[in-house]
Motif scaffolding. Structure first.
Motif, PDB file in Angstrom:
ATOM      1  N   GLU A 134       0.832  -1.206   0.000  1.00  0.00           N
ATOM      2  CA  GLU A 134       0.000   0.000   0.000  1.00  0.00           C
ATOM      3  C   GLU A 134       0.869   1.259   0.000  1.00  0.00           C
ATOM      4  O   GLU A 134       0.569   2.241  -0.695  1.00  0.00           O
ATOM      5  N   SER A 135       1.955   1.244   0.767  1.00  0.00           N
ATOM      6  CA  SER A 135       2.824   2.420   0.882  1.00  0.00           C
ATOM      7  C   SER A 135       3.603   2.681  -0.406  1.00  0.00           C
ATOM      8  O   SER A 135       3.841   3.835  -0.775  1.00  0.00           O
ATOM      9  N   VAL A 136       4.009   1.626  -1.095  1.00  0.00           N
ATOM     10  CA  VAL A 136       4.678   1.808  -2.384  1.00  0.00           C
ATOM     11  C   VAL A 136       3.680   2.331  -3.408  1.00  0.00           C
ATOM     12  O   VAL A 136       3.979   3.249  -4.189  1.00  0.00           O
ATOM     13  N   ALA A 137       2.460   1.790  -3.403  1.00  0.00           N
ATOM     14  CA  ALA A 137       1.434   2.222  -4.354  1.00  0.00           C
ATOM     15  C   ALA A 137       1.079   3.695  -4.167  1.00  0.00           C
ATOM     16  O   ALA A 137       0.835   4.412  -5.144  1.00  0.00           O
ATOM     17  N   SER A 138       1.077   4.171  -2.918  1.00  0.00           N
ATOM     18  CA  SER A 138       0.719   5.565  -2.644  1.00  0.00           C
ATOM     19  C   SER A 138       1.874   6.528  -2.879  1.00  0.00           C
ATOM     20  O   SER A 138       1.675   7.746  -2.884  1.00  0.00           O
ATOM     21  N   GLY A 139       3.093   5.998  -3.047  1.00  0.00           N
ATOM     22  CA  GLY A 139       4.263   6.850  -3.226  1.00  0.00           C
ATOM     23  C   GLY A 139       4.951   7.196  -1.924  1.00  0.00           C
ATOM     24  O   GLY A 139       5.959   7.906  -1.922  1.00  0.00           O
ATOM     25  N   GLU A 140       4.430   6.702  -0.796  1.00  0.00           N
ATOM     26  CA  GLU A 140       5.070   6.962   0.496  1.00  0.00           C
ATOM     27  C   GLU A 140       6.446   6.298   0.572  1.00  0.00           C
ATOM     28  O   GLU A 140       7.363   6.809   1.212  1.00  0.00           O
ATOM     29  N   LEU A 141       6.581   5.131  -0.069  1.00  0.00           N
ATOM     30  CA  LEU A 141       7.854   4.421  -0.157  1.00  0.00           C
ATOM     31  C   LEU A 141       8.295   4.352  -1.612  1.00  0.00           C
ATOM     32  O   LEU A 141       7.461   4.216  -2.516  1.00  0.00           O
ATOM     33  N   ASP A 142       9.613   4.412  -1.832  1.00  0.00           N
ATOM     34  CA  ASP A 142      10.146   4.285  -3.194  1.00  0.00           C
ATOM     35  C   ASP A 142      10.039   2.846  -3.685  1.00  0.00           C
ATOM     36  O   ASP A 142       9.593   2.592  -4.814  1.00  0.00           O
ATOM     37  N   ASP A 152       0.729  -6.572 -11.635  1.00  0.00           N
ATOM     38  CA  ASP A 152       1.672  -6.188 -12.681  1.00  0.00           C
ATOM     39  C   ASP A 152       1.267  -4.907 -13.412  1.00  0.00           C
ATOM     40  O   ASP A 152       2.102  -4.278 -14.064  1.00  0.00           O
ATOM     41  N   GLU A 153       0.009  -4.522 -13.321  1.00  0.00           N
ATOM     42  CA  GLU A 153      -0.410  -3.270 -13.944  1.00  0.00           C
ATOM     43  C   GLU A 153       0.032  -2.073 -13.122  1.00  0.00           C
ATOM     44  O   GLU A 153       0.281  -0.998 -13.666  1.00  0.00           O
ATOM     45  N   LEU A 154       0.146  -2.270 -11.822  1.00  0.00           N
ATOM     46  CA  LEU A 154       0.524  -1.174 -10.921  1.00  0.00           C
ATOM     47  C   LEU A 154       2.016  -1.132 -10.633  1.00  0.00           C
ATOM     48  O   LEU A 154       2.608  -0.057 -10.495  1.00  0.00           O
ATOM     49  N   PHE A 155       2.646  -2.325 -10.564  1.00  0.00           N
ATOM     50  CA  PHE A 155       4.037  -2.413 -10.131  1.00  0.00           C
ATOM     51  C   PHE A 155       4.937  -3.055 -11.183  1.00  0.00           C
ATOM     52  O   PHE A 155       4.508  -3.925 -11.940  1.00  0.00           O
ATOM     53  N   GLU A 156       6.187  -2.616 -11.162  1.00  0.00           N
ATOM     54  CA  GLU A 156       7.264  -3.390 -11.769  1.00  0.00           C
ATOM     55  C   GLU A 156       7.931  -4.158 -10.632  1.00  0.00           C
ATOM     56  O   GLU A 156       7.918  -3.715  -9.478  1.00  0.00           O
ATOM     57  N   LEU A 267       8.991 -13.720  -2.310  1.00  0.00           N
ATOM     58  CA  LEU A 267       9.026 -12.272  -2.135  1.00  0.00           C
ATOM     59  C   LEU A 267       9.582 -11.605  -3.385  1.00  0.00           C
ATOM     60  O   LEU A 267      10.463 -12.155  -4.064  1.00  0.00           O
ATOM     61  N   ALA A 268       9.076 -10.408  -3.661  1.00  0.00           N
ATOM     62  CA  ALA A 268       9.544  -9.644  -4.825  1.00  0.00           C
ATOM     63  C   ALA A 268       9.811  -8.208  -4.421  1.00  0.00           C
ATOM     64  O   ALA A 268       9.154  -7.666  -3.519  1.00  0.00           O
ATOM     65  N   MET A 269      10.797  -7.605  -5.060  1.00  0.00           N
ATOM     66  CA  MET A 269      11.037  -6.171  -4.935  1.00  0.00           C
ATOM     67  C   MET A 269      10.089  -5.462  -5.893  1.00  0.00           C
ATOM     68  O   MET A 269      10.023  -5.808  -7.071  1.00  0.00           O
ATOM     69  N   VAL A 270       9.327  -4.477  -5.399  1.00  0.00           N
ATOM     70  CA  VAL A 270       8.354  -3.790  -6.244  1.00  0.00           C
ATOM     71  C   VAL A 270       8.549  -2.278  -6.186  1.00  0.00           C
ATOM     72  O   VAL A 270       9.032  -1.730  -5.200  1.00  0.00           O
ATOM     73  N   TRP A 271       8.155  -1.622  -7.268  1.00  0.00           N
ATOM     74  CA  TRP A 271       8.105  -0.165  -7.346  1.00  0.00           C
ATOM     75  C   TRP A 271       7.039   0.213  -8.366  1.00  0.00           C
ATOM     76  O   TRP A 271       6.646  -0.593  -9.210  1.00  0.00           O
TER      77      TRP A 271
END
Length: 303
Positions: A134-142, A152-156, A267-271
Motif C-alpha cells: 500500500e505504501s509503495v502504491a501511494s508513493g510513500e515508499l520508493d 503487474d499493472e501497478l508495479f514493476e 518475495l519480490a522487490m516492487v516499485w
C-alpha cells in the motif's frame, strides 16, 4: 531577469571593468554590454553609470547587487547538489521490508550497497507485506519487498526470495514426529498467525479453507520470533519459511515440511510503474536485482 544577468553584474563589480569581466567570463565585451542593456531595459532602470573612467553602481544597481551574492551562492549550492544526485554522491531511498525479510536477508545487502554508495541514505520501514504494498502504491515508499503475486499493472518487480512454508509445533504435538504434514491434518490445531497486515495471514486462511476447514486462530503477532516463543510455550502451531525455522531451538520447536498443498513464500522487490523514481532508488533496484540474480550467491551470504 536570469541567473546569467546576475553573474555578469557580479563579475563587473568584482573586476570594476566591463573589459576584464568579459575576459574572466570568456565573453566578448559587446556581449557583456548587451547583457547589461537587456537587463536595464527589462527592469526599466540603470544598473551602472560611468564616473570618469570608473564604473559605479546606481542605487538600483546596488539593490540588485545586494541580492546577487546570496542568489548566486544558492545557485552554486543547487548545482553542486544536483551534481551529487546525478553521480550518486548523495540521495536517499525509502524502503519497505517485512520483518522476516528485513531481519534475515537484507542486512548484508544494505551493507554492500552503502559500501558502494556511502552518500546515499536508506530509510527503512518494517511493515507487513500488505502495508508495504500500500505504501509503495501511494508513493510513500520508493521501493518495497512484498509477498507475490503482485499487481503487474501497478508495479514493476523482480523476485528476491523463494522458499516454502514449514509447520512449527511443540515437540509434544502428535504430528511432531512425522516426515511431512498435510494441511488437512491441521484442522483441529490452534493456529498462531501474523496479523492481517501480513499477506501470509489471508494466504494461510485461504489455503485451509480450500482443503475443507477454517483455521482456529488463537493468537496473532507482527513478530516471527514472538510467534516462535508462543509455539515453544505450546500455545499453538504456526507456519513460517524454511530459513526462519532454522533459527529455532530444536529441543523447543519442531519444524516439519508442509505438503498437500505446498505453500510458497515468494518475495519480490516492487516499485510503481508510474510516477517519479529518484536516481538513487533506480540504482538500488539495479544493484539488488543483479545481487539476487547472481546464482553463485548462496542464501547464507544474504543473511
Amino acid at each position: 531577469m536570469e541567473i546569467r544577468h546576475l553573474q555578469v553584474v557580479a563579475e563587473i563589480v568584482r573586476q570594476k571593468s566591463f573589459t576584464r569581466a568579459a575576459e574572466t567570463l570568456h565573453l566578448t565585451q559587446p556581449t557583456i554590454s548587451k547583457t547589461i542593456k537587456n537587463l536595464e531595459n527589462e527592469l526599466n532602470v540603470e544598473v551602472f553609470v560611468r564616473d570618469g573612467k570608473a564604473i559605479k553602481l546606481t542605487d538600483a544597481g546596488q539593490a540588485i547587487m545586494n541580492y546577487t551574492g546570496p542568489i548566486l551562492k544558492l545557485f552554486d549550492q543547487l548545482q553542486s547538489e544536483l551534481h551529487d544526485l546525478t553521480y550518486l554522491n548523495k540521495g536517499h531511498i525509502s524502503l519497505g521490508l517485512p520483518p522476516m525479510a528485513g531481519a534475515n536477508f537484507f542486512p548484508s545487502v544494505i551493507k554492500s550497497f552503502q559500501e558502494t554508495y556511502p552518500g546515499i541514505a536508506i530509510r527503512m520501514v518494517e511493515e507487513g507485506s500488505v502495508k508495504v504494498e500500500e505504501s509503495v502504491a501511494s508513493g510513500e515508499l520508493d521501493v518495497g519487498v512484498v509477498l507475490t503475486p503482485v499487481d503487474d499493472e501497478l508495479f514493476e518487480s523482480f523476485p528476491v526470495i523463494e522458499e516454502e512454508l514449514r509447520v512449527i509445533m511443540h515437540p509434544s504435538n502428535a504430528l511432531a514426529g512425522k516426515q511431512r504434514v498435510e494441511l488437512a491434518e491441521l484442522a483441529e490445531e490452534r493456529f498462531i498467525l501474523f496479523n492481517s497486515d501480513f499477506a501470509l495471514h489471508n494466504r494461510i486462511i485461504a489455503e485451509c479453507r480450500a482443503v475443507g476447514y477454517t483455521p482456529r486462530i488463537e493468537y496473532e503477532s507482527t513478530q516471527w520470533d514472538f510467534i516462535g516463543e508462543m509455539v515453544a510455550a505450546n500455545l499453538g502451531i504456526a507456519m513460517l519459511p524454511d530459513t526462519i525455522c532454522r533459527f529455532f531451538d530444536k529441543d523447543k520447536i519442531c519444524s516439519v515440511p508442509l505438503v498437500s498443498p505446498v505453500i510458497p513464500w515468494q518475495l519480490a522487490m516492487v516499485w510503481r510503474r508510474e510516477g517519479y523514481l529518484s536516481r538513487a532508488a533506480r540504482e538500488w533496484i539495479l544493484f539488488t536485482k543483479d545481487l539476487f540474480a547472481d546464482s553463485s550467491l548462496n542464501r547464507t551470504n544474504l543473511r
